[in-house]
Design a protein around this motif. Structure first.
Motif, PDB file in Angstrom:
ATOM      1  N   VAL A  78       0.860  -1.180   0.000  1.00  0.00           N
ATOM      2  CA  VAL A  78       0.000   0.000   0.000  1.00  0.00           C
ATOM      3  C   VAL A  78       0.900   1.234   0.000  1.00  0.00           C
ATOM      4  O   VAL A  78       1.871   1.312   0.743  1.00  0.00           O
ATOM      5  N   GLY A  79       0.589   2.175  -0.869  1.00  0.00           N
ATOM      6  CA  GLY A  79       1.382   3.394  -0.992  1.00  0.00           C
ATOM      7  C   GLY A  79       2.562   3.251  -1.925  1.00  0.00           C
ATOM      8  O   GLY A  79       3.332   4.196  -2.090  1.00  0.00           O
ATOM      9  N   GLU A  80       2.695   2.090  -2.553  1.00  0.00           N
ATOM     10  CA  GLU A  80       3.825   1.850  -3.460  1.00  0.00           C
ATOM     11  C   GLU A  80       3.367   1.814  -4.913  1.00  0.00           C
ATOM     12  O   GLU A  80       2.186   1.610  -5.201  1.00  0.00           O
ATOM     13  N   THR A  81       4.348   1.985  -5.785  1.00  0.00           N
ATOM     14  CA  THR A  81       4.123   1.976  -7.225  1.00  0.00           C
ATOM     15  C   THR A  81       4.962   0.866  -7.844  1.00  0.00           C
ATOM     16  O   THR A  81       6.088   0.631  -7.408  1.00  0.00           O
ATOM     17  N   THR A  82       4.398   0.207  -8.851  1.00  0.00           N
ATOM     18  CA  THR A  82       5.132  -0.860  -9.532  1.00  0.00           C
ATOM     19  C   THR A  82       6.398  -0.289 -10.175  1.00  0.00           C
ATOM     20  O   THR A  82       6.458   0.901 -10.501  1.00  0.00           O
ATOM     21  N   ALA A  83       7.384  -1.142 -10.361  1.00  0.00           N
ATOM     22  CA  ALA A  83       8.677  -0.724 -10.908  1.00  0.00           C
ATOM     23  C   ALA A  83       8.542  -0.053 -12.273  1.00  0.00           C
ATOM     24  O   ALA A  83       9.320   0.839 -12.610  1.00  0.00           O
ATOM     25  N   ASP A  84       7.541  -0.474 -13.047  1.00  0.00           N
ATOM     26  CA  ASP A  84       7.349   0.112 -14.374  1.00  0.00           C
ATOM     27  C   ASP A  84       6.566   1.421 -14.346  1.00  0.00           C
ATOM     28  O   ASP A  84       6.308   2.034 -15.383  1.00  0.00           O
TER      29      ASP A  84
ATOM     30  N   THR B 208      -0.228   2.189  -8.882  1.00  0.00           N
ATOM     31  CA  THR B 208      -0.027   2.544  -7.481  1.00  0.00           C
ATOM     32  C   THR B 208      -1.236   2.042  -6.714  1.00  0.00           C
ATOM     33  O   THR B 208      -2.372   2.171  -7.177  1.00  0.00           O
ATOM     34  N   LEU B 209      -0.995   1.472  -5.539  1.00  0.00           N
ATOM     35  CA  LEU B 209      -2.062   0.999  -4.669  1.00  0.00           C
ATOM     36  C   LEU B 209      -2.171   1.938  -3.471  1.00  0.00           C
ATOM     37  O   LEU B 209      -1.172   2.219  -2.805  1.00  0.00           O
ATOM     38  N   LYS B 210      -3.377   2.409  -3.228  1.00  0.00           N
ATOM     39  CA  LYS B 210      -3.637   3.322  -2.124  1.00  0.00           C
ATOM     40  C   LYS B 210      -4.912   2.854  -1.432  1.00  0.00           C
ATOM     41  O   LYS B 210      -5.855   2.426  -2.093  1.00  0.00           O
ATOM     42  N   THR B 211      -4.925   2.899  -0.113  1.00  0.00           N
ATOM     43  CA  THR B 211      -6.173   2.638   0.603  1.00  0.00           C
ATOM     44  C   THR B 211      -6.760   3.980   1.006  1.00  0.00           C
ATOM     45  O   THR B 211      -6.027   4.914   1.328  1.00  0.00           O
ATOM     46  N   VAL B 212      -8.080   4.057   0.947  1.00  0.00           N
ATOM     47  CA  VAL B 212      -8.765   5.310   1.245  1.00  0.00           C
ATOM     48  C   VAL B 212      -9.949   5.050   2.149  1.00  0.00           C
ATOM     49  O   VAL B 212     -10.411   3.916   2.294  1.00  0.00           O
ATOM     50  N   GLU B 213     -10.421   6.126   2.744  1.00  0.00           N
ATOM     51  CA  GLU B 213     -11.627   6.043   3.562  1.00  0.00           C
ATOM     52  C   GLU B 213     -12.834   6.069   2.646  1.00  0.00           C
ATOM     53  O   GLU B 213     -12.719   6.185   1.437  1.00  0.00           O
ATOM     54  N   CYS B 214     -13.977   5.993   3.205  1.00  0.00           N
ATOM     55  CA  CYS B 214     -15.247   5.802   2.499  1.00  0.00           C
ATOM     56  C   CYS B 214     -15.356   6.620   1.213  1.00  0.00           C
ATOM     57  O   CYS B 214     -15.163   7.834   1.214  1.00  0.00           O
ATOM     58  N   LEU B 215     -15.685   5.932   0.139  1.00  0.00           N
ATOM     59  CA  LEU B 215     -15.915   6.574  -1.148  1.00  0.00           C
ATOM     60  C   LEU B 215     -17.416   6.730  -1.424  1.00  0.00           C
ATOM     61  O   LEU B 215     -17.808   7.134  -2.506  1.00  0.00           O
TER      62      LEU B 215
END
Length: 163
Positions: A110-116, A120-127
């Protein structure tokens, strides 16, 4: 030097005029969105300082807002940003499993981006789409009732669009 395009500067002036004299800080959220869109999808310190100067406020006032809301990125993000909801209804419907699956599938945390630089994966509060849990936001669109198979299809869709 960081500077909005002339068209964007006109838009900033229009936004500021919506608020009473001396209340230009009220324009901060939409101006931050514009800055994030125009300057690479994230807000680094010089960009936030620029926004502060446009609104005649202190830089710390911009940092506080940008760091509070998950809709602002304070570091570079991939071409595709997976913002997975992690609040109660989504978690009860398996968002934690979806987050773990995306982490494993893309080999990122979480919070990281693939090497390419693709994802990016991010967790968020209610959408605000609890009835469609588990779900995530991808750009301006919601992806709902997520399963491992749907995640695989979304990843493939993004990869095919990138080529």
């Amino acid at each position: 030097m960081i500077q909005f395009s002339n068209k964007s500067l006109e838009k900033v002036a229009e936004i500021i005029k919506r608020y009473p004299e001396g209340k230009q800080k009220s324009a901060l959220l939409p101006v931050l969105h514009m800055a994030q869109d125009e300057f690479g999808g994230w807000l680094d310190t010089p960009v936030m300082d620029y926004v502060a100067s446009l609104l005649s406020i202190e830089p710390i006032e911009v940092y506080e807002v940008a760091s509070f809301y998950s809709m602002y990125n304070l570091k570079p993000v991939g071409k595709y940003l997976f913002e997975v909801c992690q609040t109660g209804p989504c978690m009860l419907n398996g968002s934690d499993n979806i987050i773990d699956y995306i982490k494993q599938k893309l080999n990122i945390g979480v919070g990281e981006t693939t090497a390419d630089g693709m994802f990016t994966l991010k967790t968020v509060e209610c959408l605000g789409a609890c009835g469609y849990a588990p779900m995530m936001q991808l750009g301006k669109h919601y992806r709902e009732h997520l399963t491992k198979e749907k995640v695989d299809a979304i990843i493939e869709e993004c990869r095919s669009k990138a080529n």
